[in-house]
Scaffold this motif. Sequence first.
Motif, PDB file in Angstrom:
ATOM      1  N   GLU A   1     -38.111  -4.510 -22.339  1.00 17.75           N
ATOM      2  CA  GLU A   1     -38.911  -5.615 -22.871  1.00 17.75           C
ATOM      3  C   GLU A   1     -38.251  -6.223 -24.108  1.00 17.75           C
ATOM      4  N   GLU A   2     -37.706  -5.347 -24.983  1.00 19.09           N
ATOM      5  CA  GLU A   2     -37.045  -5.831 -26.202  1.00 19.09           C
ATOM      6  C   GLU A   2     -35.829  -6.694 -25.852  1.00 19.09           C
ATOM      7  N   LYS A   3     -35.024  -6.236 -24.880  1.00 18.78           N
ATOM      8  CA  LYS A   3     -33.848  -7.017 -24.464  1.00 18.78           C
ATOM      9  C   LYS A   3     -34.269  -8.358 -23.867  1.00 18.78           C
ATOM     10  N   ASP A   4     -35.341  -8.339 -23.094  1.00 17.60           N
ATOM     11  CA  ASP A   4     -35.831  -9.576 -22.468  1.00 17.60           C
ATOM     12  C   ASP A   4     -36.293 -10.570 -23.540  1.00 17.60           C
ATOM     13  N   ARG A   5     -36.986 -10.038 -24.558  1.00 11.83           N
ATOM     14  CA  ARG A   5     -37.449 -10.898 -25.659  1.00 11.83           C
ATOM     15  C   ARG A   5     -36.257 -11.513 -26.391  1.00 11.83           C
ATOM     16  N   GLU A   6     -35.252 -10.675 -26.653  1.00 11.96           N
ATOM     17  CA  GLU A   6     -34.050 -11.174 -27.343  1.00 11.96           C
ATOM     18  C   GLU A   6     -33.344 -12.252 -26.520  1.00 11.96           C
ATOM     19  N   ARG A   7     -33.241 -12.014 -25.222  1.00 11.87           N
ATOM     20  CA  ARG A   7     -32.551 -12.973 -24.352  1.00 11.87           C
ATOM     21  C   ARG A   7     -33.274 -14.323 -24.352  1.00 11.87           C
ATOM     22  N   ARG A   8     -34.621 -14.256 -24.241  1.00 13.35           N
ATOM     23  CA  ARG A   8     -35.379 -15.528 -24.248  1.00 13.35           C
ATOM     24  C   ARG A   8     -35.247 -16.250 -25.586  1.00 13.35           C
ATOM     25  N   ALA A   9     -35.322 -15.477 -26.685  1.00 18.15           N
ATOM     26  CA  ALA A   9     -35.194 -16.079 -28.016  1.00 18.15           C
ATOM     27  C   ALA A   9     -33.806 -16.693 -28.209  1.00 18.15           C
ATOM     28  N   MET A  10     -32.778 -16.031 -27.676  1.00 22.00           N
ATOM     29  CA  MET A  10     -31.409 -16.545 -27.808  1.00 22.00           C
ATOM     30  C   MET A  10     -31.239 -17.840 -27.014  1.00 22.00           C
ATOM     31  N   LEU A  11     -31.835 -17.868 -25.801  1.00 17.05           N
ATOM     32  CA  LEU A  11     -31.766 -19.096 -24.997  1.00 17.05           C
ATOM     33  C   LEU A  11     -32.436 -20.255 -25.727  1.00 17.05           C
ATOM     34  N   LYS A  12     -33.562 -19.938 -26.354  1.00 18.64           N
ATOM     35  CA  LYS A  12     -34.293 -20.981 -27.094  1.00 18.64           C
ATOM     36  C   LYS A  12     -33.490 -21.438 -28.320  1.00 18.64           C
ATOM     37  N   ALA A  13     -32.828 -20.471 -28.991  1.00 17.85           N
ATOM     38  CA  ALA A  13     -32.063 -20.808 -30.209  1.00 17.85           C
ATOM     39  C   ALA A  13     -30.793 -21.589 -29.877  1.00 17.85           C
ATOM     40  N   ARG A  14     -30.219 -21.402 -28.709  1.00 20.11           N
ATOM     41  CA  ARG A  14     -28.969 -22.082 -28.351  1.00 20.11           C
ATOM     42  C   ARG A  14     -29.194 -23.540 -27.956  1.00 20.11           C
ATOM     43  N   ARG A  15     -30.444 -23.876 -27.639  1.00 23.88           N
ATOM     44  CA  ARG A  15     -30.690 -25.282 -27.286  1.00 23.88           C
ATOM     45  C   ARG A  15     -30.535 -26.153 -28.533  1.00 23.88           C
ATOM     46  N   PRO A  16     -29.842 -27.240 -28.413  1.00 22.45           N
ATOM     47  CA  PRO A  16     -29.686 -28.083 -29.601  1.00 22.45           C
ATOM     48  C   PRO A  16     -30.997 -28.772 -29.973  1.00 22.45           C
ATOM     49  N   ASP A  17     -31.128 -29.121 -31.252  1.00 20.10           N
ATOM     50  CA  ASP A  17     -32.345 -29.823 -31.691  1.00 20.10           C
ATOM     51  C   ASP A  17     -32.251 -31.297 -31.323  1.00 20.10           C
ATOM     52  N   ARG A  18     -33.173 -32.119 -31.861  1.00 22.94           N
ATOM     53  CA  ARG A  18     -33.207 -33.550 -31.486  1.00 22.94           C
ATOM     54  C   ARG A  18     -31.941 -34.299 -31.896  1.00 22.94           C
ATOM     55  N   ASP A  19     -31.345 -33.821 -32.962  1.00 17.13           N
ATOM     56  CA  ASP A  19     -30.132 -34.505 -33.442  1.00 17.13           C
ATOM     57  C   ASP A  19     -28.874 -33.992 -32.747  1.00 17.13           C
ATOM     58  N   GLY A  20     -28.990 -32.988 -31.874  1.00 14.31           N
ATOM     59  CA  GLY A  20     -27.835 -32.468 -31.172  1.00 14.31           C
ATOM     60  C   GLY A  20     -27.129 -31.361 -31.904  1.00 14.31           C
ATOM     61  N   ARG A  21     -27.714 -30.847 -33.026  1.00 13.17           N
ATOM     62  CA  ARG A  21     -27.083 -29.751 -33.772  1.00 13.17           C
ATOM     63  C   ARG A  21     -27.604 -28.405 -33.264  1.00 13.17           C
ATOM     64  N   TYR A  22     -26.759 -27.362 -33.314  1.00 18.21           N
ATOM     65  CA  TYR A  22     -27.176 -26.023 -32.900  1.00 18.21           C
ATOM     66  C   TYR A  22     -27.965 -25.359 -34.021  1.00 18.21           C
TER      67      TYR A  22
ATOM     68  N   LEU B   1     -28.142 -22.538 -35.831  1.00 18.69           N
ATOM     69  CA  LEU B   1     -27.368 -21.342 -36.162  1.00 18.69           C
ATOM     70  C   LEU B   1     -28.199 -20.311 -36.933  1.00 18.69           C
ATOM     71  N   GLY B   2     -29.185 -20.753 -37.706  1.00 16.99           N
ATOM     72  CA  GLY B   2     -30.044 -19.832 -38.459  1.00 16.99           C
ATOM     73  C   GLY B   2     -30.849 -18.948 -37.508  1.00 16.99           C
ATOM     74  N   ARG B   3     -31.403 -19.578 -36.483  1.00 15.52           N
ATOM     75  CA  ARG B   3     -32.167 -18.794 -35.508  1.00 15.52           C
ATOM     76  C   ARG B   3     -31.249 -17.827 -34.763  1.00 15.52           C
ATOM     77  N   GLN B   4     -30.095 -18.315 -34.369  1.00 17.76           N
ATOM     78  CA  GLN B   4     -29.170 -17.457 -33.631  1.00 17.76           C
ATOM     79  C   GLN B   4     -28.748 -16.260 -34.475  1.00 17.76           C
ATOM     80  N   SER B   5     -28.529 -16.472 -35.770  1.00 18.61           N
ATOM     81  CA  SER B   5     -28.081 -15.371 -36.634  1.00 18.61           C
ATOM     82  C   SER B   5     -29.167 -14.298 -36.771  1.00 18.61           C
ATOM     83  N   LYS B   6     -30.447 -14.699 -36.855  1.00 17.98           N
ATOM     84  CA  LYS B   6     -31.547 -13.727 -36.962  1.00 17.98           C
ATOM     85  C   LYS B   6     -31.630 -12.877 -35.695  1.00 17.98           C
TER      86      LYS B   6
END
Length: 199
Positions: free
Chosen positions: A154-175, A177-182
């Motif tokens: 479950e922990e790995k699944d949560r991390e994977r989903r959070a990482m997928l969400k963090a890798r999506r660029p925001d409205r301006d097209g920037r990654y 990186l703060g979310r990904q680092s956490k």
Amino acid sequence: MALKRPHTDSEMRDEEAPRKKRKGFSVGPANLPDGTYRRKTQKIKNDLIQKAKIKKAYAKVKAQEQSGSNDIYRHQEPETSSAQPASLDLHPDRQAMLDRPAPSVNAPRHSKDDTDDVSERRRRARPKRSSYSKETQMAEQRQLEAEARRMVREEKDRERRAMLKARRPDRDGRYRLGRQSKILLHKVKRLVEEGKVDR
């Protein structure tokens, strides 16, 4: 026109004719081989016969009782034996038991010596071990291991989903990186705790 036979002749024929022998009743099929089913049907048949005999005997006794043939019991003469008349005095053991004071509700039933023996026997007696104690311990161990694996999954699944969400660029097209680092920091901590990565 032929003569009709008189009624008396036919009545005589019925009386003279031998009665047909009644065939016994059957339970279950007649061609069962020796085995469980045959024994079962024979047992049922014997039970039915026994119950019928009891019913018949009961009806006989009841009919005798109703007809008054039990006069033997009603008209018995009083005994003229040399037996002593019954006294109203209690037996000495019973009298002694009644004379003893009644135990209080909270008082122990046994004397001090009895309780010492009982407690010592209990101390010496070992608790009965279950014949499946090893199996139950192994089953509990397997359950704990399965629960731990489920938590990791479950922990790995949560991390994977959070990482997928963090890798999506925001409205301006920037990654992000703060979310990904956490998320990556949390993953490294988990791997260190599991012992997969050295410190």
